[in-house]
Structure formats: C-alpha cells, structure tokens
Design a protein around this motif. Structure first.
Motif, PDB file in Angstrom:
ATOM      1  N   ASP A  38     -16.311  -6.880   6.496  1.00 43.49           N
ATOM      2  CA  ASP A  38     -15.619  -7.562   7.729  1.00 43.49           C
ATOM      3  C   ASP A  38     -14.128  -8.110   6.990  1.00 43.49           C
ATOM      4  O   ASP A  38     -14.495  -8.817   6.065  1.00 43.49           O
ATOM      5  N   THR A  41      -9.297 -11.880  10.182  1.00 47.49           N
ATOM      6  CA  THR A  41      -7.962 -11.527  10.875  1.00 47.49           C
ATOM      7  C   THR A  41      -7.777 -12.495  12.174  1.00 47.49           C
ATOM      8  O   THR A  41      -8.657 -13.294  12.412  1.00 47.49           O
ATOM      9  N   VAL A  47      -3.879  -3.053  13.602  1.00 46.22           N
ATOM     10  CA  VAL A  47      -4.791  -2.326  12.451  1.00 46.22           C
ATOM     11  C   VAL A  47      -4.061  -0.957  12.435  1.00 46.22           C
ATOM     12  O   VAL A  47      -3.672  -0.416  13.059  1.00 46.22           O
ATOM     13  N   TYR A  78     -13.498   1.373  12.891  1.00 39.62           N
ATOM     14  CA  TYR A  78     -12.710   0.300  12.889  1.00 39.62           C
ATOM     15  C   TYR A  78     -13.273  -0.194  14.194  1.00 39.62           C
ATOM     16  O   TYR A  78     -13.361   0.328  15.361  1.00 39.62           O
ATOM     17  N   GLU A  79     -13.531  -1.678  14.371  1.00 39.77           N
ATOM     18  CA  GLU A  79     -14.166  -2.484  15.354  1.00 39.77           C
ATOM     19  C   GLU A  79     -13.988  -3.738  15.303  1.00 39.77           C
ATOM     20  O   GLU A  79     -14.228  -4.323  14.074  1.00 39.77           O
ATOM     21  N   VAL A  81     -11.327  -2.920  18.222  1.00 45.56           N
ATOM     22  CA  VAL A  81      -9.838  -2.632  18.108  1.00 45.56           C
ATOM     23  C   VAL A  81      -9.483  -2.196  19.598  1.00 45.56           C
ATOM     24  O   VAL A  81     -10.205  -1.203  20.090  1.00 45.56           O
ATOM     25  N   MET A 100      -6.153  -5.737  17.054  1.00 43.56           N
ATOM     26  CA  MET A 100      -7.535  -6.540  16.876  1.00 43.56           C
ATOM     27  C   MET A 100      -7.682  -7.136  18.326  1.00 43.56           C
ATOM     28  O   MET A 100      -6.990  -7.885  19.017  1.00 43.56           O
ATOM     29  N   SER A 105     -16.286  -8.818  18.699  1.00 43.66           N
ATOM     30  CA  SER A 105     -16.139  -9.546  17.042  1.00 43.66           C
ATOM     31  C   SER A 105     -17.305 -10.040  16.716  1.00 43.66           C
ATOM     32  O   SER A 105     -18.047 -11.168  17.513  1.00 43.66           O
ATOM     33  N   CYS A 112     -12.710 -10.831  13.380  1.00 41.36           N
ATOM     34  CA  CYS A 112     -12.942 -10.183  12.250  1.00 41.36           C
ATOM     35  C   CYS A 112     -12.988  -8.620  12.356  1.00 41.36           C
ATOM     36  O   CYS A 112     -13.312  -8.162  13.243  1.00 41.36           O
ATOM     37  N   LEU A 113     -12.206  -7.686  11.348  1.00 42.77           N
ATOM     38  CA  LEU A 113     -12.248  -6.071  11.779  1.00 42.77           C
ATOM     39  C   LEU A 113     -13.639  -5.851  10.732  1.00 42.77           C
ATOM     40  O   LEU A 113     -13.511  -5.898   9.694  1.00 42.77           O
ATOM     41  N   LEU A 115     -14.791  -2.780   9.275  1.00 43.08           N
ATOM     42  CA  LEU A 115     -14.354  -1.586   8.693  1.00 43.08           C
ATOM     43  C   LEU A 115     -15.794  -0.783   7.903  1.00 43.08           C
ATOM     44  O   LEU A 115     -16.493  -1.439   7.269  1.00 43.08           O
TER      45      LEU A 115
END
Length: 159
Positions: A38, A41, A47, A78-79, A81, A100, A105, A112-113, A115
């Motif tokens: 994570d 962000t 993104v 990616y989520e 997004v 984002m 989240s 937070c992204l 990944l």
C-alpha cells in the motif's frame, strides 16, 4: 522513470508517496496475508503504470476501481483507481492510467494505492517493490587516456 544502461525505459513508480504497508505473502493459497503493498496517497492523485504493457482490465470489481497491466511476463494491479484507460490499450511505464479513489480504499479514511504483482507463469504474487529495486552491483571503470570506455562498449550513442 527508470532506464536501463541502454536508455530503454523499464519501470516507474505509480505514485510518489511512501509505502504504508509492506508485502506479506500468505502461508497458503487461502491464508491471510497482504498480497501487495500500500502506497499512501490522496484521493484524485494521478496513478501511473509501473510497467509497459497491455491493459487487461480497467473497471469496477467488488466495489472498487481496478486496473491491471500485463507485459506478457507479469501483471501489475492497481486499486482503487478510476481508470482513464480501457482494456486492450497499450501503455508505457509512467503513462497515466487513472486517478486515485477514496471509495474502496482499505486504508479508509485515508487513501492508499494497493499495488500488486502477479507472475504470469506461476500465478504467484510477488513483492511489487522489486519492480523498482536498483542493482547493488558497483562497477569501477578504468581510467583512460585516449578513448573513453563508453566508445569501446558501443555505448557512446546513449550519452
């Protein structure tokens, strides 16, 4: 963006914020764990794709926006997004793939992204931060008097 010694772009950080949760692989296929990292962000931050490849998925999944980019060897996920790309489109490392979202989240109320990195051959999750690792190998170059070593290696065109 990162480039190898020949100047070919390799990987790019999707956002420029710190990691807030590390990769913690599960002990078995259905065990608890964290199958990605994570990156802290803010909602609506851009993104960018970490790798060059084909967008395989760009839509909502289980209430959150998800983008998946595949380079033929690995898939980066990616989520959450809000995608600005469509499935089937080609992206380069560093290209904008979406913004984002706060909704979905798992760091809520913070954004937070998440990944993820999946090995296409084994379908196993890998630590996505390995995409951005730099080599610890140090190579000392000899001193020269007439011709720089770059020309001997055929790399003069890349300088």
């Amino acid at each position: 963006r990162y480039r190898d010694v020949t100047g070919v772009q390799t990987c790019a950080l999707p956002i420029s914020h710190p990691m807030v949760a590390a990769f913690d692989p599960p002990g078995c296929d259905y065990c608890a764990g964290h199958r990605g990292v994570d990156l802290g962000t803010f909602a609506s931050d851009p993104v960018r794709s970490a790798i060059a490849g084909t967008v395989r998925y760009a839509a909502d999944l289980a209430g959150r926006g998800v983008v998946v980019v595949d380079d033929g060897f690995r898939r980066v996920t990616y989520e959450p997004v809000s995608a600005s790309v469509r499935a089937g489109s080609r992206v380069a490392a560093g290209d904008l793939i979406g913004l984002m979202e706060l909704t979905g989240s798992h760091c809520y109320p913070d954004a937070c992204l998440h990944l993820g990195l999946i090995d296409d051959a084994t379908e196993e999750y890998r630590d996505p931060m390995t995409l951005f690792a730099t080599s610890a190998e140090v190579r000392l170059l000899p001193l020269w008097t007439d011709e720089p070593i770059w020309s001997e290696l055929g790399l003069a065109a890349f300088l």
